[in-house]
Design an enzyme around this catalytic site. Structure first.
Site, mmCIF file in Angstrom:
data_model
loop_
_atom_site.group_PDB
_atom_site.id
_atom_site.type_symbol
_atom_site.label_atom_id
_atom_site.label_comp_id
_atom_site.label_asym_id
_atom_site.label_seq_id
_atom_site.Cartn_x
_atom_site.Cartn_y
_atom_site.Cartn_z
ATOM 1 N N GLU A 20 30.653 101.550 -22.547
ATOM 2 C CA GLU A 20 31.150 102.845 -22.075
ATOM 3 C C GLU A 20 30.015 103.763 -21.630
ATOM 4 O O GLU A 20 30.221 104.684 -20.858
ATOM 5 C CB GLU A 20 31.956 103.542 -23.182
ATOM 6 N N ASP A 224 44.514 100.484 -21.295
ATOM 7 C CA ASP A 224 45.632 99.611 -21.676
ATOM 8 C C ASP A 224 46.815 100.487 -22.046
ATOM 9 O O ASP A 224 46.689 101.703 -22.136
ATOM 10 C CB ASP A 224 45.211 98.729 -22.868
HETATM 11 N N1 SAH Z 1 37.840 94.441 -28.174
HETATM 12 C C1 SAH Z 1 36.919 95.468 -28.584
HETATM 13 C C2 SAH Z 1 37.583 96.333 -29.599
HETATM 14 C C3 SAH Z 1 37.528 97.719 -29.202
HETATM 15 S S1 SAH Z 1 38.447 98.744 -30.251
HETATM 16 C C4 SAH Z 1 35.693 94.826 -29.161
HETATM 17 O O1 SAH Z 1 35.760 93.653 -29.452
HETATM 18 O O2 SAH Z 1 34.665 95.492 -29.297
HETATM 19 C C5 SAH Z 1 39.039 99.850 -29.079
HETATM 20 C C6 SAH Z 1 38.117 100.947 -28.621
HETATM 21 O O3 SAH Z 1 38.664 101.508 -27.452
HETATM 22 C C7 SAH Z 1 37.994 102.081 -29.610
HETATM 23 O O4 SAH Z 1 36.736 102.694 -29.493
HETATM 24 C C8 SAH Z 1 39.144 103.020 -29.204
HETATM 25 O O5 SAH Z 1 38.758 104.377 -29.247
HETATM 26 C C9 SAH Z 1 39.497 102.628 -27.762
HETATM 27 N N2 SAH Z 1 40.856 102.139 -27.502
HETATM 28 C C10 SAH Z 1 41.249 101.657 -26.292
HETATM 29 N N3 SAH Z 1 42.523 101.253 -26.333
HETATM 30 C C11 SAH Z 1 42.966 101.455 -27.599
HETATM 31 C C12 SAH Z 1 44.217 101.196 -28.255
HETATM 32 N N4 SAH Z 1 45.224 100.616 -27.611
HETATM 33 N N5 SAH Z 1 44.321 101.515 -29.571
HETATM 34 C C13 SAH Z 1 43.275 102.078 -30.222
HETATM 35 N N6 SAH Z 1 42.074 102.330 -29.641
HETATM 36 C C14 SAH Z 1 41.904 102.030 -28.344
#
Ligand code: SAH
Length: 258
Positions: A20, A224
């Site tokens: 990000e 998403d």
């Molecule tokens: N797949 C990623 C996981 C990211 S967690 C990895 O393996 O690193 C998700 C991150 O994006 C968090 O920082 C949160 O703030 C944001 N985010 C995006 N979509 C989200 C959702 N559907 N629910 C919760 N957080 C979400």
């Protein structure tokens, strides 16, 4: 370095994940890394302003300690968070941007002692962002969304369906869960009908900034719909779309703020 702004205090720029903030770190000409509390803080200048950029990592605790360090150790006079979020408001689509006017912790529940979502001993569940700072960022976000192909390229526009991205302003819900099922997303909509998006850090930063009386604003690109497909293309979207939006929006903001 010549500063074109009267305030010498740095601006805190925060994101959760490396992807990000990667482009912003590349754009800082003189960044210097300071490691503290398991975080890398990048001190330097951008657009002539002193800034401290940092990756909080994911979740409310990580975000709260990072915000506290930005304030206590690096003396920032405001914090701007950019990152991604899941859209839960009906009209909030992938590629749109949500500007938070307030945050709530969707997983805070000390009932029956306190009302659901109320942060105990604060007497409230919502933590507002700073209206003036948010207005500045809204202007920058509108500017970028009106010229989105120039920032992400035609290929990404077509691939991710970014033909008419919109800016929404409203409530954002934070909690320590990646919301990735349609059932959970629906439950969240029912519990917090006015929430536009869900993520995992903002409410924590908002609470810390409220404690310290520091202006805070947050822009989240929708990666998403917090449903059964939430994980699909997540990293690619951040790299090809969200990180470019963030760079362009922050850049436009600092230029406009002159
Ligand atoms: N797949 C990623 C996981 C990211 S967690 C990895 O393996 O690193 C998700 C991150 O994006 C968090 O920082 C949160 O703030 C944001 N985010 C995006 N979509 C989200 C959702 N559907 N629910 C919760 N957080 C979400």
């Amino acid at each position: 370095m010549q500063l074109n702004h009267p305030s010498q205090a740095p601006i805190g720029l925060m994101s959760a994940m490396h992807e990000e903030l990667a482009l912003l770190l590349q754009a800082m000409p003189d960044e210097q890394r300071v490691r503290l509390g398991g975080r890398d803080f990048w001190l330097g200048h951008w657009q002539g302003r002193p800034v401290v950029a940092v990756l909080s990592r994911i979740g409310k605790v990580a975000a709260a300690t990072t915000a506290t360090a930005l304030i206590e150790r690096f003396g920032v006079d405001r914090i701007v968070f950019t990152g991604v979020a899941g859209g839960i408001g009906d009209a909030v689509r992938v590629g749109d941007v949500v500007l938070a006017d307030a945050f709530v912790q969707h997983d805070m529940d000390a009932s029956p002692l306190f009302a659901r979502h109320e942060v105990p001993l604060y007497g409230r569940s919502r933590f507002a962002t700073d209206p003036a700072l948010s207005r500045e960022l809204a202007g920058a976000a509108q500017q970028v969304l009106a010229t989105v192909a120039a920032h992400v390229g035609e290929v990404a526009v077509n691939q991710f369906g970014l033909q008419a991205p919109r800016l929404h302003t409203g409530l954002v819900a934070s909690g320590d869960r990646f919301v990735s099922t349609s059932a959970e997303s629906r439950a969240l909509q029912q519990a917090l009908p006015e929430a536009l998006a869900v993520e995992m850090e903002g409410a924590a930063v908002a609470q810390v900034c409220a404690d310290y009386g520091l202006p805070f604003a947050a822009l989240r690109t929708i990666s998403d719909r917090a449903d059964d497909d939430a994980h699909a293309d997540f990293s690619r979207f951040i790299q090809e779309v969200a990180s470019r939006y963030s760079l362009a929006m922050l850049s436009a903001w600092l230029k406009n703020a002159g």
